[in-house]
Design a protein around this motif. Structure first.
Motif, PDB file in Angstrom:
ATOM      1  N   GLN A  42       0.812  -1.214   0.000  1.00  0.00           N
ATOM      2  CA  GLN A  42       0.000   0.000   0.000  1.00  0.00           C
ATOM      3  C   GLN A  42       0.846   1.264   0.000  1.00  0.00           C
ATOM      4  O   GLN A  42       0.321   2.362   0.068  1.00  0.00           O
ATOM      5  CB  GLN A  42      -0.914   0.020   1.229  1.00  0.00           C
ATOM      6  CG  GLN A  42      -2.003  -1.022   1.173  1.00  0.00           C
ATOM      7  CD  GLN A  42      -2.953  -0.857   2.337  1.00  0.00           C
ATOM      8  OE1 GLN A  42      -2.550  -0.796   3.478  1.00  0.00           O
ATOM      9  NE2 GLN A  42      -4.205  -0.754   2.028  1.00  0.00           N
ATOM     10  N   VAL A  64     -15.254  -0.445  -3.206  1.00  0.00           N
ATOM     11  CA  VAL A  64     -14.214   0.520  -3.547  1.00  0.00           C
ATOM     12  C   VAL A  64     -14.043   0.512  -5.060  1.00  0.00           C
ATOM     13  O   VAL A  64     -13.865  -0.546  -5.665  1.00  0.00           O
ATOM     14  CB  VAL A  64     -12.886   0.168  -2.861  1.00  0.00           C
ATOM     15  CG1 VAL A  64     -11.825   1.219  -3.173  1.00  0.00           C
ATOM     16  CG2 VAL A  64     -13.088   0.051  -1.348  1.00  0.00           C
ATOM     17  N   ILE A 114     -10.547   5.295  -5.703  1.00  0.00           N
ATOM     18  CA  ILE A 114      -9.123   5.036  -5.483  1.00  0.00           C
ATOM     19  C   ILE A 114      -8.272   6.143  -6.094  1.00  0.00           C
ATOM     20  O   ILE A 114      -7.344   6.665  -5.472  1.00  0.00           O
ATOM     21  CB  ILE A 114      -8.732   3.666  -6.074  1.00  0.00           C
ATOM     22  CG1 ILE A 114      -9.226   2.531  -5.182  1.00  0.00           C
ATOM     23  CG2 ILE A 114      -7.221   3.557  -6.252  1.00  0.00           C
ATOM     24  CD1 ILE A 114      -8.960   1.161  -5.746  1.00  0.00           C
ATOM     25  N   SER A 138      -8.383   9.425  -4.282  1.00  0.00           N
ATOM     26  CA  SER A 138      -7.612   9.432  -3.043  1.00  0.00           C
ATOM     27  C   SER A 138      -6.156   9.846  -3.250  1.00  0.00           C
ATOM     28  O   SER A 138      -5.471  10.221  -2.295  1.00  0.00           O
ATOM     29  CB  SER A 138      -7.662   8.047  -2.378  1.00  0.00           C
ATOM     30  OG  SER A 138      -6.846   7.102  -3.078  1.00  0.00           O
ATOM     31  N   ALA A 169      -4.499   1.693 -10.467  1.00  0.00           N
ATOM     32  CA  ALA A 169      -3.946   1.989  -9.145  1.00  0.00           C
ATOM     33  C   ALA A 169      -2.423   1.985  -9.185  1.00  0.00           C
ATOM     34  O   ALA A 169      -1.764   2.871  -8.624  1.00  0.00           O
ATOM     35  CB  ALA A 169      -4.460   0.978  -8.128  1.00  0.00           C
ATOM     36  N   PRO A 228      -7.444  -1.637  -2.476  1.00  0.00           N
ATOM     37  CA  PRO A 228      -8.346  -1.887  -1.346  1.00  0.00           C
ATOM     38  C   PRO A 228      -8.015  -3.211  -0.673  1.00  0.00           C
ATOM     39  O   PRO A 228      -7.572  -4.157  -1.322  1.00  0.00           O
ATOM     40  CB  PRO A 228      -9.729  -1.927  -2.000  1.00  0.00           C
ATOM     41  CG  PRO A 228      -9.477  -2.272  -3.434  1.00  0.00           C
ATOM     42  CD  PRO A 228      -8.156  -1.651  -3.767  1.00  0.00           C
TER      43      PRO A 228
END
Length: 491
Positions: A28, A129, A134, A137, A356, A364
């Motif tokens: 992450q 999610v 995503i 964010s 992502a 997520p």
């Protein structure tokens, strides 16, 4: 001196503290270099466009020069799969990177009407999610234009709406443009009814997308989803394009379908021209379809449904290839990445983890069925670690569960007490035990690399492979079934 020394130590400790970060899981950690080069991302999604409906995918009549040029400059994907063979679950899967069964979206979502099977409850739930949430964010501006179709209560505070899933701006319809693609009256913009808009839906939503880009008052990277209504019924097309295609067919409805696809191509061309002029340094464009082509006259209004599955078997609502193998094109403006035709097995499930990674965003902490294909964009190489599994309980064909693993595809029927499982639209507390008791039976096995139209069952000829794939299939389906959402009136 002691006081000065103490102050110096305090300053050092504060400095170190300010530079430290809150511990997070390794997978992450935000990639700061990626954030510096975050690409703009544009997803173009057609509705019911068949595998064979673009000229670059073999259609002998329909002209799609803008999409063909996009394919020539980027990657043409010949093994790309939607997440379901029908609209709502396909869109839910694309947005979340998860099988739509996990989200509880098993079939298309109708307008609100209370039903015994709790289908009226179905919607993309607030804890899912999504791609826009995503990306938002990590600093992205986000926009949806076109078709939503992820809730039974559209534009209602009783269910989450596009803005609840990360879209800053949205102008959309619940399902189809109405009364047709021409002069639609049912668009909602950020919760407010728009009223009748003159023009054709594909051009209208591109206008809205360009306007949003023009009005964006910051330098944030952006995520833009353009969800075309075309070529889903009820079809309406510009007359000049219809006349063009009447030179190739004596059926006006067929000419209207051909013209409908070209009108999308023209809209895509306008958007790409804008992006090349204004965002050419770093913009990834992904084009595809939510599922395969509709069957002509499957229902009374499907009189224009002349979509082509190309060389594939089946149509929309099938778990054979044409139900969910769809045309796909990716082009990265401003990047010298891999270009050419790829037969890598890629799914719309893979968009979320890929985007992502490109944006430096955390994934997520939940079960994902997709995986990043960044290596395909970089080097033209991508291999799936996990097979693709579909369980569509309302499929038209007999075998409603299917799995692709490498070059192999296996399919099976579902039976309870030696009787075929009835067609169902929804998994709810009234049928959960019954559906979960169904057994996979009557398997067929195909090598899609050698047999793209699924013409030869190899389950007997390849017994070793069959037993291996069958075992994997049973495990994957059971895992999916256990993770599927069950709707109750308490939801």
């Amino acid at each position: 001196m002691n006081i000065i020394r103490c102050l110096f130590v305090v300053i050092i400790l504060v400095s170190v503290s300010c530079k430290s970060k809150v511990p997070v899981k390794n997978d992450q950690i935000t990639n700061e270099k990626a954030i510096e080069k975050q690409p703009n991302i544009v997803v173009l999604l057609c509705d019911d466009l068949g595998y064979g409906d673009l000229s670059s995918f073999g259609h002998p009549i329909i002209k799609t020069p803008n999409l063909d040029a996009l394919a020539a400059s980027g990657i043409k994907l010949t093994n790309f799969y939607s997440t379901a063979p029908v609209c709502s679950p396909s869109r839910a899967g694309l947005l979340t990177g998860r099988s739509p069964n996990r989200a509880g979206v098993y079939d298309f979502i109708p307008g609100l009407k209370k039903s015994e099977d709790n289908r009226d409850l179905v919607h993309l739930q607030a804890d899912e999610v999504t791609i826009p949430s995503i990306l938002k964010s990590v600093g992205y501006a986000t926009c949806l234009v076109g078709k939503w179709h992820c809730s039974s209560r559209f534009n209602s505070d009783k269910q989450p709406q596009p803005n609840d899933f990360g879209f800053d701006h949205w102008m959309a319809t619940h399902n189809n443009a109405a009364p047709s693609h021409h002069n639609p009256k049912n668009f909602i913009r950020n919760g407010e009814e728009v009223g009748e808009i003159e023009g054709y839906s594909s051009q209208i939503i591109v206008d809205e997308a360009i306007q949003w880009l023009e009005n964006k008052k910051n330098d944030k990277p952006f995520f833009l989803e353009v969800a075309f209504h075309e070529p889903h019924e009820p079809i309406a097309s510009p007359e000049n394009l219809v006349q063009k295609y009447l030179e190739y067919t004596d059926k006006r409805e067929e000419a209207e379908y051909f013209a409908n696809v070209e009108n999308v191509d023209l809209a895509v061309g306008r958007l790409i021209s804008y992006l090349k002029k204004n965002n050419s340094e770093n913009t990834l464009i992904v084009f595809s379809s939510d599922n395969g082509p509709e069957t002509l006259m499957r229902y009374s209004r499907a009189k224009h449904s002349y979509g082509s599955p190309g060389v594939l078997k089946g149509m929309k609502l099938w778990t054979n290839e044409a139900g969910f193998r769809v045309p796909a094109i990716m082009s990265w403006l401003g990047k010298n990445n891999f270009s050419g035709t790829s037969d890598a097995v890629v799914s719309a499930l893979d968009l979320l983890p890929t985007f992502a990674e490109l944006a430096g965003a955390p994934l997520p902490i939940r079960t994902l069925d997709g995986q990043s294909f960044k290596s395909l964009l970089d080097k033209g190489e991508f291999k799936r670690d996990k097979p693709l599994t579909w369980a569509f309980y309302d499929a038209i064909n007999e075998r409603r569960v299917a799995m692709r693993s490498g070059d192999w595809k296996i399919m099976g029927k579902l039976e309870v007490d030696n009787k075929e499982l009835p067609h169902i639209h929804n998994l709810y507390d009234g049928n959960e035990e019954f559906v979960k008791s169904a057994q996979l039976t009557d398997f067929v096995l195909f090598n899609l690399k050698e047999d793209i139209n699924e013409s030869e069952d190899l389950s007997q000829k390849e017994p070793v492979v069959f037993e291996q794939i069958k075992k994997e299939f049973e495990i994957q389906y059971q895992e999916l079934l256990e993770g599927s959402h069950v709707w109750t009136r308490g939801d």
